[in-house]
Design a protein around this motif. Structure first.
Motif, PDB file in Angstrom:
ATOM      1  N   ALA A 102       6.138   8.685  -1.979  1.00  0.00           N
ATOM      2  CA  ALA A 102       7.558   8.468  -1.704  1.00  0.00           C
ATOM      3  C   ALA A 102       7.892   7.023  -2.010  1.00  0.00           C
ATOM      4  N   ASP A 103       9.177   6.743  -2.045  1.00  0.00           N
ATOM      5  CA  ASP A 103       9.560   5.355  -2.304  1.00  0.00           C
ATOM      6  C   ASP A 103       9.607   4.527  -1.018  1.00  0.00           C
ATOM      7  N   LYS A 104       9.464   5.192   0.123  1.00  0.00           N
ATOM      8  CA  LYS A 104       9.470   4.466   1.391  1.00  0.00           C
ATOM      9  C   LYS A 104       8.369   5.001   2.304  1.00  0.00           C
ATOM     10  N   SER A 105       8.116   4.254   3.371  1.00  0.00           N
ATOM     11  CA  SER A 105       7.110   4.713   4.315  1.00  0.00           C
ATOM     12  C   SER A 105       7.670   5.920   5.072  1.00  0.00           C
ATOM     13  N   PRO A 106       6.795   6.722   5.670  1.00  0.00           N
ATOM     14  CA  PRO A 106       7.282   7.910   6.391  1.00  0.00           C
ATOM     15  C   PRO A 106       8.378   7.566   7.394  1.00  0.00           C
ATOM     16  N   TRP A 165       0.670  10.915   9.833  1.00  0.00           N
ATOM     17  CA  TRP A 165      -0.537  11.159  10.624  1.00  0.00           C
ATOM     18  C   TRP A 165      -1.830  10.838   9.921  1.00  0.00           C
ATOM     19  N   GLY A 166      -1.826  10.909   8.630  1.00  0.00           N
ATOM     20  CA  GLY A 166      -3.088  10.709   7.911  1.00  0.00           C
ATOM     21  C   GLY A 166      -3.242   9.257   7.518  1.00  0.00           C
ATOM     22  N   MET A 167      -3.430   9.044   6.234  1.00  0.00           N
ATOM     23  CA  MET A 167      -3.564   7.675   5.741  1.00  0.00           C
ATOM     24  C   MET A 167      -2.283   7.300   5.010  1.00  0.00           C
ATOM     25  N   VAL A 168      -1.703   6.191   5.413  1.00  0.00           N
ATOM     26  CA  VAL A 168      -0.498   5.724   4.743  1.00  0.00           C
ATOM     27  C   VAL A 168      -0.859   4.450   3.998  1.00  0.00           C
ATOM     28  N   ALA A 169      -0.665   4.439   2.691  1.00  0.00           N
ATOM     29  CA  ALA A 169      -1.000   3.240   1.916  1.00  0.00           C
ATOM     30  C   ALA A 169       0.190   2.850   1.060  1.00  0.00           C
ATOM     31  N   ASP A 170       0.542   1.586   1.108  1.00  0.00           N
ATOM     32  CA  ASP A 170       1.675   1.170   0.290  1.00  0.00           C
ATOM     33  C   ASP A 170       1.213   0.374  -0.929  1.00  0.00           C
TER      34      ASP A 170
END
Ligand code: ADP
Ligand code: MG
Length: 480
Positions: free
Chosen positions: A281-285, A301-306
């Motif tokens: 996505a273009d933004k964080s959850p 919930w899982g891994m969020v990487a920017d």
């Protein structure tokens, strides 16, 4: 929701239905043939053939056909005899190509070959066939995978190292690593590249894993079609038969409530079932506006990487790597110039390089900074962002670890005066403000003080390596 409870006939290729759907369903027989699911595209192709060529010819030549693979626009079919192969090739290939294209997306060519082993296939007895069937569906989707988007072609730097590392880990692990893996970042920073790279890697390592990559837009399109044809059951089933589901640009379904709802259920079903889900996505959850709260929180919930915007070093690295791979001879100085001046996104960097290469090969002269600047004047203008004096003061203060207030203070201690001079120098070279204006913005100093600061720093850049490095670094931080 349709009341029909669809299960897959053993000889269909479930995921093939996930590929480019036809926009034109009006003239397709909607009654499910006895042997198949009306939502399975290959079944639709054959029932359309049946209408066109009649029952007898259909039974002899078309019915025995099986989809083997769809790759690079070539649809490969298998049949059980040389005679059948010849007949289909000479009489029906063209028609098959046209009808298949409406179902599978681009089909430029239809090839028919004789299956290695043509024993009658029984429903429960063809695990390997099933595998290749499933795979051909995934490959059909994979027509959308860019061959250049591999891990090997991805240049890693500070701004993207986390995203790269988790993408690699996800691709390499035979079990589910992070679920979901959520990659986010601005336009042109490599999200799609990384997703394709994961897909390529998994396909290479374990071709039996069913990897499906599609854009959220396509996901929505399919869902809307399923609604229109009251066939959401098979829609769900199709998605739930994948091992790795990747949905790109999920912000696209913001504000589209029913698609979100469906996505949420599909997503939950897959995750609960231990399948890997990868989202971009273009933004964080949490920042995805127009997304339902429970979906936003579930996505995180899982891994969020920017992925951060490429800094100067990464931009230069990418340019060097692309120039090398494409065997374009561009002097380092010019690459550095481009890395300095084009800061928006990687796609623009690539565009600039392509243009320079084309120009160089046309005029047959070496590219210089001047010729590059002229050639790219439109690009350079668009990407030269206005840098404010506030940003400069903040960035410089942070770099030298002094308080921003010291930029305006009257203190003359060297550990404060030097950073202040650097800030003035940057203000003069990165903004269009005049000496007196800059003086005013530095606590009401005289313009001669600013002139003096600029001249001192200019001198030091040539004689003092550490000042030179500071200035380079600050300049690139500020212009990225
Ligand atoms: P996004 O999906 O984030 O908008 P893309 O993945 O489409 O961006 O990337 C845009 C272009 O930039 C692609 O051609 C891609 O190959 C290239 N690119 C982006 N990041 C990198 C990188 N780190 N190394 C090499 N190429 C990159
Ligand atoms: Mg993208």
């Amino acid at each position: 929701m349709s009341g029909r409870d669809h299960t897959y006939p053993s000889d269909s290729t479930p995921t093939a239905a996930l590929d480019q759907a036809s926009t034109d369903h009006q003239d397709i027989d909607r009654t499910p043939p006895a042997t198949g699911d009306a939502e399975d595209p290959w079944t639709r192709v054959t029932s359309r053939m049946r209408q066109d060529i009649g029952e007898a010819a259909w039974r002899n030549w078309i019915k025995p056909l099986r989809v083997s693979r769809l790759e690079d626009g070539t649809l490969t079919l298998e049949t059980n005899s040389t005679l059948a192969r010849e007949r289909v090739t000479s009489q029906y290939a063209d028609r098959l190509r046209v009808i298949s294209a409406a179902e599978f997306g681009e089909v430029k060519k239809v090839e028919v070959r004789v299956a290695a082993q043509s024993a009658p296939r029984m429903s429960q007895q063809r695990p390997s066939q099933e595998k290749s069937g499933v795979k051909s569906g995934a490959e059909a989707l994979g027509a959308g995978l860019d061959p250049r988007y591999t891990f090997a072609n991805f240049v890693v730097g500070k701004p993207n190292e986390l995203a790269f590392a988790v993408a690699r880990r996800t691709a390499e692990s035979a079990t589910v690593a992070f679920n979901p893996l959520f990659l986010y970042g601005g336009v042109g920073l490599g999200k799609t590249h990384l997703m394709h790279a994961i897909a390529w890697h998994i396909r290479e390592q374990d071709p039996s894993r069913n990897v499906v990559y599609l854009s959220a837009e396509k996901f929505m399109y399919r869902f809307v079609q399923a609604l229109r044809f009251r066939d959401t059951m098979s829609f769900k089933e199709q998605f739930r038969s994948v091992d790795v589901l990747m949905i790109d640009d999920v912000q696209f379904i913001s504000g589209k409530d029913s698609t979100q709802e469906e996505f949420f259920h599909t997503f939950n079903a897959l995750v609960e079932d231990g399948r890997q889900v990868i989202i971009s996505a273009d933004k964080s959850p949490t920042d995805l506006e127009g997304m339902e709260e429970r979906l936003r929180s579930r996505l995180g919930w899982g891994m969020v990487a920017d992925i951060h915007p490429a800094d100067y070093e990464l931009r230069l690295g990418i340019l060097q790597s692309k120039a090398e791979r494409a065997r374009i001879a561009v002097p380092d100085k010019v690459l550095e110039f481009l890395a300095h001046r084009i800061s928006s996104n990687v796609r623009e960097l690539e565009g600039a390089l392509t243009r320079i290469a084309a120009h160089a090969s046309l005029v047959g002269r070496e590219v210089t900074i001047d010729s590059a600047a002229e050639l790219l004047s439109d690009l350079l203008r668009a990407s030269s962002r206005q840098i404010s004096i506030d940003e400069i003061q903040k960035q410089v203060a942070a770099h030298y670890d002094v308080r921003v207030a010291e930029m305006f203070s009257a203190r003359r201690a060297r550990n404060i005066a030097r950073p202040r001079q650097v800030a003035m120098y940057l203000a003069k070279t990165l903004t269009s403000l005049s000496y007196p204006e800059i003086g005013r913005r530095f606590g009401g100093r005289d313009h001669t003080t600013v002139m003096h600061a600029v001249r001192s720093i200019e001198g030091l850049i040539n004689t003092d390596d550490s000042i030179n490095e500071d200035v380079q670094l600050l300049r690139s931080l500020l212009s990225s």
